[in-house]
Scaffold this active site. Structure first.
Site, PDB file in Angstrom:
ATOM      1  N   CYS A   1      52.908  58.649 172.522  1.00  0.00           N
ATOM      2  CA  CYS A   1      52.138  59.628 173.241  1.00  0.00           C
ATOM      3  C   CYS A   1      50.752  59.422 173.231  1.00  0.00           C
ATOM      4  CB  CYS A   1      52.522  60.942 172.384  1.00  0.00           C
ATOM      5  SG  CYS A   1      54.260  61.407 172.111  1.00  0.00           S
TER       6      CYS A   1
ATOM      7  N   ASN B   1      50.490  64.626 169.095  1.00  0.00           N
ATOM      8  CA  ASN B   1      51.151  63.121 168.985  1.00  0.00           C
ATOM      9  C   ASN B   1      51.442  63.103 167.362  1.00  0.00           C
ATOM     10  OD1 ASN B   1      51.925  60.411 168.860  1.00  0.00           O
ATOM     11  ND2 ASN B   1      49.476  59.768 168.737  1.00  0.00           N
ATOM     12  N   GLY B   2      52.819  62.705 167.188  1.00  0.00           N
ATOM     13  CA  GLY B   2      53.405  62.688 165.937  1.00  0.00           C
ATOM     14  C   GLY B   2      54.802  63.349 165.755  1.00  0.00           C
TER      15      GLY B   2
END
Ligand code: F6R
Length: 584
Positions: free
Chosen positions: A2, A97-98
């Site tokens: 991402c 993101n993650g």
């Protein structure tokens, strides 16, 4: 995994964000989205690659925007699951993101008041912010962050304020400082065209971009004074510069990158070599291609230095952690310096007080900052998803370390310089044409096998990995003697088998292995300094004796590239993959 970008300034934020997303696509490319602030938040989300987006008129001008290019973890590739995600009233937008590990639990709690519109873990974040907006946007973000478990890089905007808030825990975020403008992104190339002055955000820090930039410690709420640094990467390095694909550009860059990888400070190398020599157990830890570099280097250390190195896949390292002590040396190897499993291994090593010496390419990466000492590969930005130049640079630097450990740094350097000067020979048009011819011959095969012995066994693994990810042909690498322990059953008339035959002690056995496969109908592709009757197709490489892994890798990279091209694959953005794997 991402890509995130945000912009606040006097220029048109939507075009800067769209442009940045294109440069971040190597981090994920199944869908994308952008939120920009006008009277209300304008949100556009699409499935597919951003390059395919035609309707630019939909992008209204704005001075604040955030964007995201997705590599799906939770929820299918749909418009609803693409980021940004919003509060139910659509006044707050978040890109992430993650992975939020406790999202199910949080979602259950929120479901009384909220109807969720996506299957993602991310959507709980804007909803949590919405629940706390009465405390003000900044405070609402801070309260929400405290409820999240897992890894994240988050960027949020709100319809009522000219503010961007960003925070990180485990996933990368870097701020770009321009004149009266700020950028926030997962990686520097996203805004390198505009500024090379950066501040890396650390875990547990929150950046608030308003008229000026302020950074706070999430726990104490104290403002932090952080100095910016100038990145030496140039825009040119982050562009294709006339090549049709980043992968081809990066393969060709190996004419220079090897030399750069070994131009390290001699004293630093000697000091680390001394640490390795006195260390009580050394671990190389890496994933994917970097793991293959580590495995190759373990053979080099064994041959040159007579030293045993434990090579462990970072994702498997939790099973080895109990061997760590204060005397252990942990050497993580990573191009991006952001691979989640590598960072977890480093965390474990630090908890046991082991010394961590990283080998990393990306300047300012988390790995670089979390290690006691780090060596940079100086390979420049590697954008294609399939790693090429970083791999050979890792091989070169690790080989240099092996020579230094046995007190032969100068000899190692000379050998590596000679090898580096031979790289151009493999990249001559005639050699590449030969590989194109081979790619046309074998492009419709279902399987390709690759064998090598000793230092070239990991090169067989790496060659197979490159072929798989770039051309989607099933490929498997084996140690020379292993194919006959089962997989030989798959050899049929014409099955391609690449054999790495180096001018070393393994040569005769490799030829015998090639003969065994040939006798069962296999089509033998010999990569070697000399032709042999065992070969049906011959790829000549310069003789580089003990450094053959570096040289042998390059035709394999080119073959993967041309197979991918012949088969119409998206070379730089391999199916289902992402460049930087920031989830476990
Ligand atoms: C394959 C490839 C991956 C990476 C792996 C580790 O071509 O690029 O296998 O090598 O994801 O990434 P880094 O080196 O960034 O830790």
């Amino acid at each position: 995994m991402c890509g995130i970008i945000g912009y606040k300034g006097n220029k048109n934020a939507t075009s800067i964000v769209i442009e940045g997303l294109k440069l971040l696509e190597y981090r994920g490319y199944d869908s994308w989205g952008i939120a920009s602030k006008n009277h209300e938040l304008d949100i556009i989300k699409r499935v597919g690659k951003i390059g395919d987006f035609q309707d630019k008129s939909k992008l209204k001008k704005s001075n604040i925007a955030i964007g995201h290019t997705r590599w799906a973890t939770h929820g299918k590739v749909t418009e609803a699951n693409a980021h940004p995600h919003t509060s139910y009233d659509r006044r707050v937008a978040v890109v992430h993101n993650g992975i939020i590990e406790n999202f199910q639990e949080l979602k259950k709690g929120l479901e009384k008041n909220h109807r969720f519109l996506s299957e993602t873990d991310t959507e709980v974040i804007p909803r949590l912010i919405e629940e706390n907006m009465k405390e003000g946007f900044e405070e609402a973000v801070k309260i929400s962050l405290n409820r999240l478990e897992g890894r994240y890089a988050i960027v949020a905007i709100n319809q009522d304020e000219d503010k961007i808030i960003a925070a990180r825990k485990g996933s990368p975020l870097v701020l770009g400082i321009g004149k009266d403008e700020f950028f926030i992104a997962s990686d520097v190339p996203a805004f390198l065209k505009h500024t090379n002055e950066v501040i890396f955000l650390e875990d547990g820090e929150i950046a608030v971009i308003n008229k000026e930039l302020k950074i706070f410690n999430q726990k104490t709420n104290k403002e932090l004074k952080k100095e910016s640094t100038k990145i030496s990467w140039t825009l040119e390095q982050a562009q294709k510069s006339g090549y049709p694909h980043y992968m081809l550009k990066e393969i060709y860059e190996q004419r220079d990158t090897l030399k750069k990888a070994i131009s390290q400070n001699d004293e630093d190398i000697k000091r680390i070599a001394a640490e390795i020599n006195k260390g009580f157990g050394t671990f190389f830890i890496a994933c994917g291609t970097a793991y293959h570099a580590a495995l190759t280097a373990s053979y080099v250390f064994s041959k040159i230095t007579k030293k045993h190195i434990n090579v462990v896949l970072a994702s498997e390292f939790p099973s080895y952690e109990h061997f760590l002590t204060e005397k252990t040396l942990v050497i993580p190897i990573s191009q991006s310096g952001e691979t989640a499993d590598v960072l977890e291994a480093v965390k474990a090593a630090k908890e046991k007080k082991s010394k961590v010496i990283a080998i990393v390419n990306v300047t300012g990466s988390t790995l670089m900052r979390q290690s006691d000492v780090s060596f940079q590969l100086h390979a420049g930005p590697e954008i294609a998803v399939a790693s090429t130049k970083a791999f050979t640079s890792q091989l070169a630097l690790l080989t240099l370390l092996a020579y230094a450990c046995s007190g032969k740094l100068e000899e190692g350097k000379e050998k590596l310089k000679t090898t580096a000067s031979k790289v151009s020979e493999i990249l001559e048009p005639a050699s590449e044409n030969k590989i194109k011819e081979l790619a046309r011959k074998i492009k419709n095969k279902n399987h390709i096998f690759v064998i090598g012995r000793s230092v070239n066994y990991p090169i067989a693994l790496e060659a197979a990995l490159k072929i798989k990810e770039v051309s989607y042909i099933h490929a498997e690498g084996f140690a020379g003697g292993e194919l006959k322990h089962g997989t030989l059953a798959l050899i049929e008339e014409g099955t391609p088998c690449i054999v790495f035959v180096a001018e070393d002690e393994t040569k005769k056995e490799m030829i015998s292995n090639a003969m065994e496969i040939k006798a069962r109908g296999g089509y033998i592709i010999g990569v070697s300094p000399e032709n042999n009757e065992a070969f049906d197709f011959f790829i000549k490489v310069p003789n580089s004796s003990s450094l053959s892994p570096i040289i042998n890798t390059i035709p394999a990279q080119l073959l993967a590239y041309h197979l991918g091209l012949e088969r119409g694959c998206d070379i730089d953005r391999c199916r289902n993959l992402a460049k930087s794997v920031t989830v476990k």
